[in-house]
Design an enzyme around this catalytic site. Structure first.
Site, PDB file in Angstrom:
ATOM      1  CG  ASP A  73      -1.817  -1.186   1.317  1.00 43.11           C
ATOM      2  OD1 ASP A  73      -2.600  -1.384   0.374  1.00 43.11           O
ATOM      3  OD2 ASP A  73      -1.721  -1.922   2.313  1.00 43.11           O
ATOM      4  CG  ASP A  75      -0.552   5.046   3.819  1.00 42.03           C
ATOM      5  OD1 ASP A  75      -1.488   4.637   3.106  1.00 42.03           O
ATOM      6  OD2 ASP A  75      -0.195   4.506   4.875  1.00 42.03           O
ATOM      7  CG  ASP A 149       4.501   3.886  14.328  1.00 44.60           C
ATOM      8  OD1 ASP A 149       5.299   4.287  13.451  1.00 44.60           O
ATOM      9  OD2 ASP A 149       3.623   3.033  14.091  1.00 44.60           O
TER      10      ASP A 149
END
Length: 275
Positions: A73, A75, A149
């Site tokens: 994916d 982003d 994170d």
């Protein structure tokens, strides 16, 4: 202004260095294979850039590109608000309550576009356990990087210039094959306990180790997983199952004595026992 931001970060996330300027890693050094980059993700970035906004491919996709893996994916992160993204792109849908995002759709491919997150405490809502339940505070790119994170997920790739922007030595951690939390791990796990599972999944999938300081609170902080909605836990556990490293995930969870009270976790444990 800078002092206020530093104080806010310390209150929100614990002591953390605020790095306003990233290390710029040019294409000749980062050697990302542009053939592995989604043309649709590139076009979304270019549309936003042509409209006067900043736009970068971000997160796990950049990490995977840097180690030669083809991302599943893509982003995009931008300084455009969700409403501005929707105006610039076609077939865009604003989603989410906890975090407002934009899904830009073309055929079977969806690009998730997020606005840079800010560090201000105003507008951030937490539950009684310290878990962030609502956060739509927008800010600068360096703030967004500090909000991510792990260092290996805080890398920004500009498909136009080919540069990678690195605020937290994520490139070094990729080379050392380690997962390292940005900021105080205990506080970061408390604000989103799913990061415990994410650290396990990413380390297992990539064959990385978890930095000792990042790993230290994981066992005692797992209690906060009980406060996470089951749908989010199920989603993360499914990612473990589909990661190609499910058994390694189970082994690492056993190492840190992490349990998830869901049927899918029991399924993973049974799979491990049958090997």
């Amino acid at each position: 202004m800078i002092d206020q931001i530093v104080e806010t970060v310390q209150n929100l996330f614990g002591t953390r260095k605020i790095r306003r300027k990233p290390r710029v890693i040019p294409h000749k050094e980062n050697k990302i294979d542009l053939r592995q980059v989604s043309p649709f993700a590139v076009s979304v970035c270019k549309r936003l850039q042509e409209a006067g906004y900043k736009a970068y491919i971000v997160g796990g996709a950049v990490r995977d590109l840097l180690i030669g893996h083809t991302p599943k994916d893509f982003d995009v992160a931008t300084d455009a608000t969700p409403e501005q993204v929707r105006k610039v792109t076609r077939r865009a849908i604003i989603i989410g309550r906890r975090f407002r995002l934009v899904h830009v759709i073309k055929g079977a491919e969806t690009i998730e576009v997020s606005t840079f997150r800010g560090l201000t405490a105003e507008g951030v809502q937490k539950d009684k356990n310290g878990r962030v339940i609502s956060d739509n505070v927008f800010g600068e790119q360096y703030e967004d990087a500090a909000r991510r994170d792990f260092t290996v997920n805080a890398l920004y790739f500009d498909p136009t210039s080919g540069d990678v922007l690195d605020y937290h030595n994520g490139m070094l951690d990729i080379r050392k094959k380690r997962i390292r939390m940005i900021g105080d791990p205990q506080i970061r796990y408390q604000e989103d306990p799913v990061r415990i599972l994410r650290a396990v999944r990413i380390a297992s999938k990539l064959g990385f180790t978890i930095d000792p300081k990042t790993a230290a609170p994981m066992t005692r902080m797992q209690q906060y997983l009980d406060n996470v909605p089951a749908a989010r836990l199920n989603d993360e556990m499914l990612k473990m199952l589909m990661s190609g490293a499910a058994l390694q995930c189970v082994d690492l969870m056993a190492q840190y004595k992490i349990e998830v009270h869901l049927p899918i976790f029991k399924l993973l444990m049974r799979e491990r026992e049958n090997v």
